[in-house]
Design a protein around this motif. Structure first.
Motif, short mmCIF file in Angstrom:
data_model
loop_
_atom_site.label_atom_id
_atom_site.label_comp_id
_atom_site.label_asym_id
_atom_site.label_seq_id
_atom_site.Cartn_x
_atom_site.Cartn_y
_atom_site.Cartn_z
N LEU A 93 -33.52 69.31 4.13
CA LEU A 93 -33.58 69.85 5.49
C LEU A 93 -34.66 69.15 6.28
O LEU A 93 -34.52 68.93 7.49
CB LEU A 93 -33.84 71.35 5.44
CG LEU A 93 -32.66 72.17 4.90
CD1 LEU A 93 -33.09 73.60 4.62
CD2 LEU A 93 -31.51 72.17 5.90
N GLY A 94 -35.75 68.78 5.59
CA GLY A 94 -36.82 68.04 6.26
C GLY A 94 -36.29 66.72 6.80
O GLY A 94 -36.63 66.30 7.90
N PHE A 95 -35.43 66.10 6.03
CA PHE A 95 -34.85 64.82 6.45
C PHE A 95 -34.06 64.99 7.74
O PHE A 95 -34.17 64.18 8.67
CB PHE A 95 -33.95 64.28 5.34
CG PHE A 95 -34.16 62.82 5.11
CD1 PHE A 95 -33.48 61.89 5.87
CD2 PHE A 95 -35.05 62.39 4.16
CE1 PHE A 95 -33.70 60.55 5.69
CE2 PHE A 95 -35.28 61.05 3.97
CZ PHE A 95 -34.60 60.12 4.74
N SER A 96 -33.28 66.06 7.79
CA SER A 96 -32.50 66.33 8.99
C SER A 96 -33.42 66.49 10.20
O SER A 96 -33.16 65.97 11.29
CB SER A 96 -31.66 67.58 8.75
OG SER A 96 -31.34 68.21 9.93
N SER A 97 -34.52 67.18 9.97
CA SER A 97 -35.48 67.42 11.04
C SER A 97 -36.13 66.11 11.50
O SER A 97 -36.32 65.88 12.70
CB SER A 97 -36.51 68.42 10.50
OG SER A 97 -37.59 68.55 11.33
N ILE A 98 -36.44 65.21 10.54
CA ILE A 98 -37.03 63.92 10.90
C ILE A 98 -36.07 63.13 11.78
O ILE A 98 -36.47 62.54 12.80
CB ILE A 98 -37.34 63.11 9.62
CG1 ILE A 98 -38.55 63.69 8.90
CG2 ILE A 98 -37.59 61.64 9.96
CD1 ILE A 98 -38.86 63.00 7.58
N LEU A 99 -34.78 63.14 11.42
CA LEU A 99 -33.82 62.34 12.19
C LEU A 99 -33.74 62.84 13.63
O LEU A 99 -33.66 62.05 14.58
CB LEU A 99 -32.45 62.39 11.53
CG LEU A 99 -32.36 61.68 10.18
CD1 LEU A 99 -30.95 61.73 9.65
CD2 LEU A 99 -32.81 60.24 10.30
N THR A 100 -33.76 64.18 13.80
CA THR A 100 -33.76 64.72 15.16
C THR A 100 -35.00 64.25 15.90
O THR A 100 -34.94 63.85 17.07
CB THR A 100 -33.72 66.26 15.12
OG1 THR A 100 -32.59 66.66 14.34
CG2 THR A 100 -33.59 66.85 16.51
N GLY A 101 -36.15 64.29 15.22
CA GLY A 101 -37.41 63.90 15.87
C GLY A 101 -37.39 62.44 16.29
O GLY A 101 -37.75 62.10 17.42
N VAL A 102 -36.94 61.55 15.38
CA VAL A 102 -36.87 60.13 15.70
C VAL A 102 -35.97 59.91 16.92
O VAL A 102 -36.31 59.19 17.86
CB VAL A 102 -36.31 59.34 14.48
CG1 VAL A 102 -35.90 57.95 14.88
CG2 VAL A 102 -37.34 59.30 13.37
N ASN A 103 -34.84 60.60 16.92
CA ASN A 103 -33.90 60.48 18.01
C ASN A 103 -34.50 60.89 19.34
O ASN A 103 -34.34 60.21 20.35
CB ASN A 103 -32.70 61.38 17.71
CG ASN A 103 -31.42 60.62 17.76
OD1 ASN A 103 -31.31 59.67 18.52
ND2 ASN A 103 -30.46 61.02 16.98
#
Lengths: 221, 549, 141
Positions: B173-183
């Motif tokens: 889930l952390g990974f999903s959150s990182i991708l949103t942040g990068v975007n």
């Protein structure tokens, strides 16, 4: 400026441009920014291990020195040279791709793969040696040569850090193979070589992490 | 990334040019869509479902605590149920709620962009979230987790159950959150429409940007923490195990280096929504725009140096405790700047008390209580007494639920017409809002009293003198649940109507109100050119978007 | 991209120079590890400094930060700053734990093990099987 050159080469709409970007330069800069953000997450992830390693070293300096005596400096140094050379061939590949030199791009990418493979082979021999001597993490530590008990923790960090780094090397090799294939298919040109550039950035980061891993693990004194 | 979404060669009209995004493409096409609006809607339904699930567990916990001793579940089940409540609400609801659901939908439109910078990463982020949620559910079904959402060692390295699987779920889930942040960071930097300078961005964007900074910088440390925990369980490395020379307090450092900033991943988006709703519903220029914008970034940065206030009683050194306690008070400055600016923005505005504004006002009251009680807890000497009591539980529910979740509801009611093109029943919304407010305070105000009288958190049993307050709290949870049932009713009912929402129901000024409700697939016919300041309610409205009527 | 291309024309030679520098620095750092500078921390600091020079070269030249928009370098540097914060606070914590043990509770440690007594681990080290959390915290309270 850059968009103008693209227009000249590809007509009004280069095929690689995604619809939500105004021009190819914006897309290129955005991709690089995104990659750097990803690299920042990588730095902080590895950083967590470095922090744990550093803190525990400050608590158990003797165990750390005893532990590092079991590591082979020569092999570590050779691996450092391998990764530095691979970084060099990688940057040459990016350079060749940006100057439309397909043959040299492929050659440099294959050289990079070769150095990366050499790194993993040496790593394999190092690991095999550690397994043989029982220099393993935590409860699997079965070395009988004496020394502080916390060496088991040192080797926990050793395997975590080099293992995670090794996985990154492996992923990097897969990515490099992928862009080599795409280069062979002629998908890149001086107007569009973003994937080569991004994989290059990733690969340099793998190198960058090893630049710190090598002295911290192998050269503590 | 380049091979999808390649533009048709000519600039001609694509056939779906004028179709709204909801009716563009088959139902199946939603699963692989890279449209930020559809992804936002899919995230919305996912987080709402998780909110429902976490809410059911919360009701079960409150019901069990209605009287001392066993009501209907044993102590071990109780531990698992409150862990489920916490883990679901934190990792699956609150963290993705505002950024991934509402932010995904609104952020690119507010910037005048056609999509986020990396649409395919956005899609990946959604599916990684789904996979993470499925892993979490698997962990619950096979064995469950009884550690609380913090996974503290040494308990988490020794207890049975699916701790490894659950931490892996949090990792994913952390990974999903990182991708949103990068975007979001890349989108804000590179995809602003012409004329949209940094200080012409709506404050919602500033909040999202600050959130994204935390997501990118803090979440990787969670990943490595959970990896070390899994290593600890499988190999017995000993980093966190005092028997082997390790330090369990170090785990708390690692955990809170992520999880304290994560608290601001939760609250900053809430503040971002309030910064939109308050000026629009007051029809007044934002007071102190720059101060509010910078305060978001300041909160993001300060959030990284205050984590030790979770560890005052953990065996951390008193020097470190004193430093962390001092730094914690710094968070109060940017937070107060925001609150004062919201209130000053409302001053002499023409305030319309519709549902979004009701929730925004609720936020101001509840965040006031949650924030100020946070100062008690941040003071080390007071915290020694209040640590791990219901006071802490009440405090963080006032911030997480009373502030973030309420702000999420404010945003949901604010953008619902834009997202689905339909107005909900305003009277029902007001009734529900009042019930939520009463229910929430009835549930959690007594918990402040319980905590200050010494009722420890997470306990299954309690002394008889606490029973009255526990019962009030449980009754409050029922009122709260009733409010949410009504809300679900009128929101679903609105979806059955035909589309009736005007483009700009609240008379807002940001770009999303200048395009139809619901928006067309590519958001804008032409790239808008921004020539006005945000929130310039002092002068007549000049739309920046051309080509929509 | 024309300015990029211009930068690239001379860059191949620069890359060779950078590689040479990196290899020389690797030699230096290995060599320095065999020299005793008086204390292990000085050796460590020297090794980390050399590594930082190497990392800077890689980032500036191989990763093109020299020519990129400054935001990329800002992201890179801020990730390192936050990493520094992450290291700093636990270091303060672990380094100052023995200085604040309340009077009368200080563990009677052997002089050789003095350093270890600073950590919660030391007390627990001897008594296997004791409740880990309680034993671990004993010296800190």
């Amino acid at each position: 400026m850059s968009s103008d050159s693209h227009v000249a080469e590809h007509g009004a709409e280069p095929a690689f441009r995604q619809h939500h970007f105004i021009n190819a330069e914006q897309q290129f800069d955005t991709s690089k920014l995104g990659m750097w953000l990803f690299l920042a997450t990588e730095i902080l992830m590895f950083g967590g291990l470095f922090v744990g390693y550093g803190l525990m070293q400050s608590v158990y300096p003797e165990a750390w020195i005893a532990g590092h005596h079991h590591l082979d400096r020569i092999m570590g140094a050779i691996n450092t040279v391998f990764l530095l050379c691979s970084s060099f061939t990688m940057v040459m590949a990016v350079h060749s791709a940006s100057t439309n030199n397909k043959g040299k791009t492929i050659m440099n990418l294959l050289l990079t793969l070769g150095f990366a493979g050499g790194f993993l082979v040496i790593k394999y021999f190092e690991y095999a040696h550690k397994f043989h001597d029982g220099l393993l993490p935590g409860r699997f530590f079965s070395y009988h040569g004496g020394g502080p008990a916390e060496q088991a923790m040192f080797f926990g960090f050793y395997f975590c850090m080099t293992g995670l780094h090794g996985i990154h090397v492996l992923i990097g090799m897969i990515l490099i193979s992928w862009i080599t294939l795409r280069t062979m298919k002629g998908e890149f040109s001086s107007a569009y070589y973003t994937p080569v550039d991004l994989v290059g950035l990733y690969w340099h980061l793998v190198d960058l992490i090893w630049i710190y891993l090598f002295p911290l693990l192998y050269l503590v004194n | 990334m380049a091979d999808t979404l390649a533009t048709p060669k000519a600039h001609g009209h694509v056939e779906h040019h004028d179709v709204d995004y909801l009716h563009d493409g088959s139902l199946l096409s939603w699963l692989t869509t890279v449209d930020h609006k559809k992804l936002g809607v899919m995230y919305l339904w996912s987080v709402l479902f998780m909110f429902f699930l976490g809410g059911v567990f919360a009701l079960l916990v409150r019901l069990e605590l209605f009287a001392p001793g066993k009501q209907f579940m044993d102590a071990e089940t109780y531990n698992k149920v409150f862990t489920l409540h916490g883990a679901i609400m934190v990792f699956l609801f609150i963290i993705p709620s505002i950024p991934a659901a509402l932010g995904n939908f609104v952020l690119p439109i507010m910037l005048g962009a056609k999509d986020v910078a990396f649409p395919r990463l956005n899609l990946a982020s959604f599916w990684i979230y789904v996979v993470g949620a499925l892993i979490a559910v698997t962990a619950m079904v096979t064995g469950g987790v009884d550690t609380g959402w913090t996974f503290y060692t040494p308990y988490s390295t020794t207890t049975d159950g699916s701790v490894a699987l659950m931490t892996f779920a949090a990792f994913v889930l952390g990974f999903s959150s990182i991708l949103t942040g990068v975007n979001f960071i890349a989108t804000v930097h590179k995809l602003r429409a012409p004329g949209m300078g940094w200080f012409r961005m709506p404050l919602f964007i500033w909040g999202m940007y600050s959130t994204a900074i935390i997501q990118v910088l803090a979440t990787p440390v969670l990943a490595i923490t959970l990896l070390l925990l899994i290593m600890e369980r499988t190999f017995g490395v000993g980093v966190f195990d005092p028997k082997l020379g390790g330090d369990p307090v170090l785990f708390q450092h690692f955990f809170w280096f992520y999880s304290h900033p994560a608290v601001y991943i939760m609250i900053l988006p809430g503040m971002a929504i309030i910064s939109e709703v308050v000026p629009t519903m007051s029809q007044k220029t934002f007071f102190g725009y720059k101060a509010t914008a910078f305060s978001s970034v300041a909160i993001a940065i300060v959030s990284f140096v205050v984590w030790g206030h979770h560890m005052f009683t953990s065996g951390q050194s008193q020097l470190a405790g004193a430093i962390f306690s001092f730094l914690t008070f710094l968070v109060g400055i940017p937070s107060a700047i925001k609150v004062f600016n919201w209130i000053t923005t409302m001053y002499k505005g023409s305030i319309s008390l519709q549902a979004p504004m009701l929730y925004a006002l609720m936020f101001l009251i509840l965040f006031g209580i949650g924030g100020l009680t946070g100062l008690f807890l941040g003071a080390m000497s007071v915290d020694i007494h209040l640590h791990d009591t219901y006071f802490v539980v009440a405090h963080f529910h006032y911030v997480m639920m009373g502030s973030t979740a309420i702000a999420f509801l404010a945003g949901l009611h604010y953008w619902w017409p834009k997202m689905f093109g339909r107005m909900y029943n305003e009277s029902a919304a007001r009734v529900s809002a009042v019930l939520v407010f009463i229910g929430f305070n009835t549930t959690f105000l007594p918990q402040f009293l319980l905590g200050s009288r010494g009722m420890p958190r997470r306990y299954y049993n309690y002394l008889p003198e606490f029973q009255f307050l526990h019962q009030v709290s449980t009754v409050g949870s029922w009122i709260l649940a009733l409010g949410f049932v009504i809300m679900a009713g009128y929101l679903f009912a609105s979806l059955r109507k035909k589309m009736d929402a005007p483009a700009n129901p609240w008379h807002g000024r940001s770009l999303e109100w200048q395009i139809p409700s619901p928006p067309i697939t590519h958001n804008f016919h032409e790239v808008p050119v921004i020539t006005t300041e945000p929130y310039d309610y002092y002068r007549p409205f000049e739309p920046s978007v051309k080509g929509h009527h | 991209m024309s300015d990029h291309a211009h930068a690239h024309s001379s860059s191949a030679r620069i890359y060779v120079v950078i590689l040479a520098a990196l290899l020389v620095l690797t030699g230096v750092t290995v060599g320095a590890a065999y020299v005793n500078f008086g204390s292990s921390s000085i050796n460590l600091i020297i090794a980390v400094l050399i590594a930082t020079v190497k990392a800077t070269l890689v980032a500036m030249f191989f990763m093109h930060l020299r020519h990129d928009p400054p935001i990329n370098a800002i992201i890179f540097v801020s990730s390192l700053i936050f990493l520094g914060l992450f290291l700093l606070f636990p270091l303060i914590d672990i380094g100052s734990r023995d200085k604040v043990v309340p009077y009368g509770l200080r563990v009677q440690a052997q002089p050789a093990a003095q350093k270890k007594a600073a950590t919660p681990a030391a007390a627990a080290g001897g008594e296997h099987g004791a409740a880990p959390a309680a034993a671990g915290h004993a010296p800190a309270h």
